[in-house]
Design a protein around this motif. Structure first.
Motif, PDB file in Angstrom:
ATOM      1  N   SER A  69      91.286  17.748  77.095  1.00 22.37           N
ATOM      2  CA  SER A  69      89.854  17.636  76.813  1.00 22.37           C
ATOM      3  C   SER A  69      89.623  17.098  75.415  1.00 22.37           C
ATOM      4  CB  SER A  69      89.174  18.999  76.972  1.00 22.37           C
ATOM      5  OG  SER A  69      89.257  19.431  78.308  1.00 22.37           O
ATOM      6  N   ARG A  70      90.396  17.588  74.435  1.00 15.87           N
ATOM      7  CA  ARG A  70      90.270  17.071  73.063  1.00 15.87           C
ATOM      8  C   ARG A  70      90.593  15.579  73.013  1.00 15.87           C
ATOM      9  NH1 ARG A  70      91.927  22.304  71.708  1.00 15.87           N
ATOM     10  NH2 ARG A  70      94.127  21.812  71.898  1.00 15.87           N
ATOM     11  N   GLU A  71      91.599  15.150  73.778  1.00 21.69           N
ATOM     12  CA  GLU A  71      91.952  13.725  73.819  1.00 21.69           C
ATOM     13  C   GLU A  71      90.798  12.901  74.387  1.00 21.69           C
ATOM     14  OE1 GLU A  71      95.486  13.569  76.192  1.00 21.69           O
ATOM     15  OE2 GLU A  71      96.715  14.547  74.650  1.00 21.69           O
ATOM     16  N   VAL A  72      90.211  13.360  75.498  1.00 23.86           N
ATOM     17  CA  VAL A  72      89.093  12.641  76.117  1.00 23.86           C
ATOM     18  C   VAL A  72      87.916  12.570  75.151  1.00 23.86           C
ATOM     19  CG1 VAL A  72      87.340  12.771  77.948  1.00 23.86           C
ATOM     20  CG2 VAL A  72      89.753  13.122  78.501  1.00 23.86           C
ATOM     21  N   ILE A  73      87.628  13.682  74.495  1.00 26.28           N
ATOM     22  CA  ILE A  73      86.507  13.724  73.558  1.00 26.28           C
ATOM     23  C   ILE A  73      86.746  12.762  72.400  1.00 26.28           C
ATOM     24  CG2 ILE A  73      85.301  15.194  71.895  1.00 26.28           C
ATOM     25  CD1 ILE A  73      85.843  17.518  73.993  1.00 26.28           C
ATOM     26  N   ALA A  74      87.951  12.748  71.847  1.00 30.05           N
ATOM     27  CA  ALA A  74      88.262  11.841  70.739  1.00 30.05           C
ATOM     28  C   ALA A  74      88.190  10.381  71.184  1.00 30.05           C
ATOM     29  CB  ALA A  74      89.643  12.150  70.167  1.00 30.05           C
ATOM     30  N   GLU A  75      88.659  10.092  72.407  1.00 26.60           N
ATOM     31  CA  GLU A  75      88.635   8.718  72.916  1.00 26.60           C
ATOM     32  C   GLU A  75      87.208   8.223  73.145  1.00 26.60           C
ATOM     33  OE1 GLU A  75      90.992   8.961  76.460  1.00 26.60           O
ATOM     34  OE2 GLU A  75      92.860   9.230  75.343  1.00 26.60           O
ATOM     35  N   THR A  76      86.327   9.094  73.594  1.00 28.72           N
ATOM     36  CA  THR A  76      84.970   8.648  73.928  1.00 28.72           C
ATOM     37  C   THR A  76      83.985   8.814  72.777  1.00 28.72           C
ATOM     38  OG1 THR A  76      84.530  10.793  74.951  1.00 28.72           O
ATOM     39  CG2 THR A  76      85.184   9.005  76.411  1.00 28.72           C
ATOM     40  N   MET A  77      84.137   9.859  71.988  1.00 27.95           N
ATOM     41  CA  MET A  77      83.192  10.123  70.896  1.00 27.95           C
ATOM     42  C   MET A  77      83.706   9.606  69.556  1.00 27.95           C
ATOM     43  SD  MET A  77      80.744  11.824  72.443  1.00 27.95           S
ATOM     44  CE  MET A  77      79.823  12.632  71.153  1.00 27.95           C
ATOM     45  N   GLY A  78      85.002   9.393  69.464  1.00 27.77           N
ATOM     46  CA  GLY A  78      85.608   8.982  68.205  1.00 27.77           C
ATOM     47  C   GLY A  78      86.228  10.178  67.505  1.00 27.77           C
ATOM     48  N   PRO A  79      87.359   9.954  66.852  1.00 26.34           N
ATOM     49  CA  PRO A  79      88.080  11.064  66.221  1.00 26.34           C
ATOM     50  C   PRO A  79      87.349  11.681  65.032  1.00 26.34           C
ATOM     51  CG  PRO A  79      89.114   8.984  65.681  1.00 26.34           C
ATOM     52  CD  PRO A  79      88.052   8.681  66.693  1.00 26.34           C
ATOM     53  N   ASP A  80      86.417  10.966  64.434  1.00 26.29           N
ATOM     54  CA  ASP A  80      85.715  11.476  63.255  1.00 26.29           C
ATOM     55  C   ASP A  80      84.315  11.976  63.566  1.00 26.29           C
ATOM     56  OD1 ASP A  80      87.904  10.818  61.640  1.00 26.29           O
ATOM     57  OD2 ASP A  80      87.182   8.766  61.406  1.00 26.29           O
ATOM     58  N   SER A  81      83.983  12.087  64.836  1.00 21.24           N
ATOM     59  CA  SER A  81      82.638  12.483  65.235  1.00 21.24           C
ATOM     60  C   SER A  81      82.431  13.987  65.083  1.00 21.24           C
ATOM     61  CB  SER A  81      82.401  12.087  66.697  1.00 21.24           C
ATOM     62  OG  SER A  81      81.241  12.697  67.196  1.00 21.24           O
ATOM     63  N   ALA A  82      81.421  14.364  64.313  1.00 26.02           N
ATOM     64  CA  ALA A  82      81.084  15.790  64.176  1.00 26.02           C
ATOM     65  C   ALA A  82      80.634  16.350  65.523  1.00 26.02           C
ATOM     66  CB  ALA A  82      80.000  15.980  63.125  1.00 26.02           C
ATOM     67  N   ALA A  83      79.870  15.572  66.277  1.00 27.28           N
ATOM     68  CA  ALA A  83      79.430  16.026  67.604  1.00 27.28           C
ATOM     69  C   ALA A  83      80.640  16.229  68.505  1.00 27.28           C
ATOM     70  CB  ALA A  83      78.466  15.012  68.212  1.00 27.28           C
ATOM     71  N   GLY A  84      81.585  15.300  68.457  1.00 31.72           N
ATOM     72  CA  GLY A  84      82.801  15.427  69.260  1.00 31.72           C
ATOM     73  C   GLY A  84      83.601  16.664  68.886  1.00 31.72           C
ATOM     74  N   ARG A  85      83.721  16.924  67.588  1.00 33.11           N
ATOM     75  CA  ARG A  85      84.455  18.125  67.154  1.00 33.11           C
ATOM     76  C   ARG A  85      83.755  19.389  67.617  1.00 33.11           C
ATOM     77  NH1 ARG A  85      85.190  15.172  62.713  1.00 33.11           N
ATOM     78  NH2 ARG A  85      83.562  16.241  61.542  1.00 33.11           N
ATOM     79  N   ALA A  86      82.435  19.405  67.554  1.00 34.53           N
ATOM     80  CA  ALA A  86      81.683  20.583  68.002  1.00 34.53           C
ATOM     81  C   ALA A  86      81.890  20.818  69.499  1.00 34.53           C
ATOM     82  CB  ALA A  86      80.203  20.419  67.676  1.00 34.53           C
ATOM     83  N   ILE A  87      81.884  19.745  70.273  1.00 31.74           N
ATOM     84  CA  ILE A  87      82.109  19.861  71.715  1.00 31.74           C
ATOM     85  C   ILE A  87      83.535  20.343  71.981  1.00 31.74           C
ATOM     86  CG2 ILE A  87      82.275  18.575  73.882  1.00 31.74           C
ATOM     87  CD1 ILE A  87      79.997  16.754  72.680  1.00 31.74           C
ATOM     88  N   ALA A  88      84.509  19.768  71.277  1.00 35.25           N
ATOM     89  CA  ALA A  88      85.905  20.185  71.454  1.00 35.25           C
ATOM     90  C   ALA A  88      86.089  21.657  71.102  1.00 35.25           C
ATOM     91  CB  ALA A  88      86.828  19.309  70.606  1.00 35.25           C
ATOM     92  N   ASP A  89      85.429  22.104  70.048  1.00 38.93           N
ATOM     93  CA  ASP A  89      85.512  23.513  69.663  1.00 38.93           C
ATOM     94  C   ASP A  89      84.922  24.403  70.752  1.00 38.93           C
ATOM     95  OD1 ASP A  89      86.701  22.777  67.310  1.00 38.93           O
ATOM     96  OD2 ASP A  89      84.890  23.017  66.094  1.00 38.93           O
ATOM     97  N   SER A  90      83.801  23.987  71.311  1.00 43.64           N
ATOM     98  CA  SER A  90      83.162  24.757  72.376  1.00 43.64           C
ATOM     99  C   SER A  90      84.065  24.833  73.608  1.00 43.64           C
ATOM    100  CB  SER A  90      81.818  24.123  72.726  1.00 43.64           C
ATOM    101  OG  SER A  90      81.221  24.792  73.796  1.00 43.64           O
TER     102      SER A  90
END
Length: 147
Positions: free
Chosen positions: A96-117
């Motif tokens: 899931s973290r890989e998918v989030i980084a690929e679609t949202m970008g590795p530096d995305s705060a929104a992506g990190r928040a989603i990955a944390d959730s």
């Protein structure tokens, strides 16, 4: 911008840029959501007693037990299932973290928040906190409060 008043053209341009970032974030979030929903992970226990499949939420959707379970105590079968389930969920969190980084970008705060959730929902003990200063560089509240 400390106290200066934007000219109307500058304000419109800033608003267009902000809307563009919001539109991109919405499109990226939709793509990420679709990819995450499609994820299925399987894992087996090291003893070869059980194999599980989990869906994108970590829910058990399939369980296969080998004939070896007939030679072990029921509590060991239960432990094998739980071990396989834990391994599948850990793999799911990583995927899931890989998918989030690929679609949202590795530096995305929104992506990190989603990955944390996602990590928290899958039972990861401690998810990283998102840094609010990353990709939300336009503070709507501070812009609306000026006048």
């Amino acid at each position: 911008m400390d106290g200066e008043i934007l000219d109307p053209d500058g304000a419109r341009e800033r608003l267009r840029a902000w809307k563009g970032r919001i539109d991109k974030l919405a499109a990226d979030t939709q793509a990420m959501s679709e990819r995450l929903r499609a994820v299925r992970i399987s894992a087996a226990d090291p003893g070869g007693l059980a194999e599980v499949v989990v869906d994108s939420t970590g829910a058990l959707v399939d369980l296969r037990l080998t004939d070896r379970i007939q030679r072990v105590a029921p509590n060991l079968v239960a432990q094998a299932v739980m071990t396989a389930l834990g391994a599948a969920r850990a793999t799911l969190a990583e995927r899931s973290r890989e998918v989030i980084a690929e679609t949202m970008g590795p530096d995305s705060a929104a992506g990190r928040a989603i990955a944390d959730s996602v990590g928290r929902s899958l039972g990861e003990p401690r998810a990283r906190a998102a840094r609010p200063d990353d990709d939300e560089d336009f503070d709507l509240g501070s812009q609306l409060g000026r006048g």
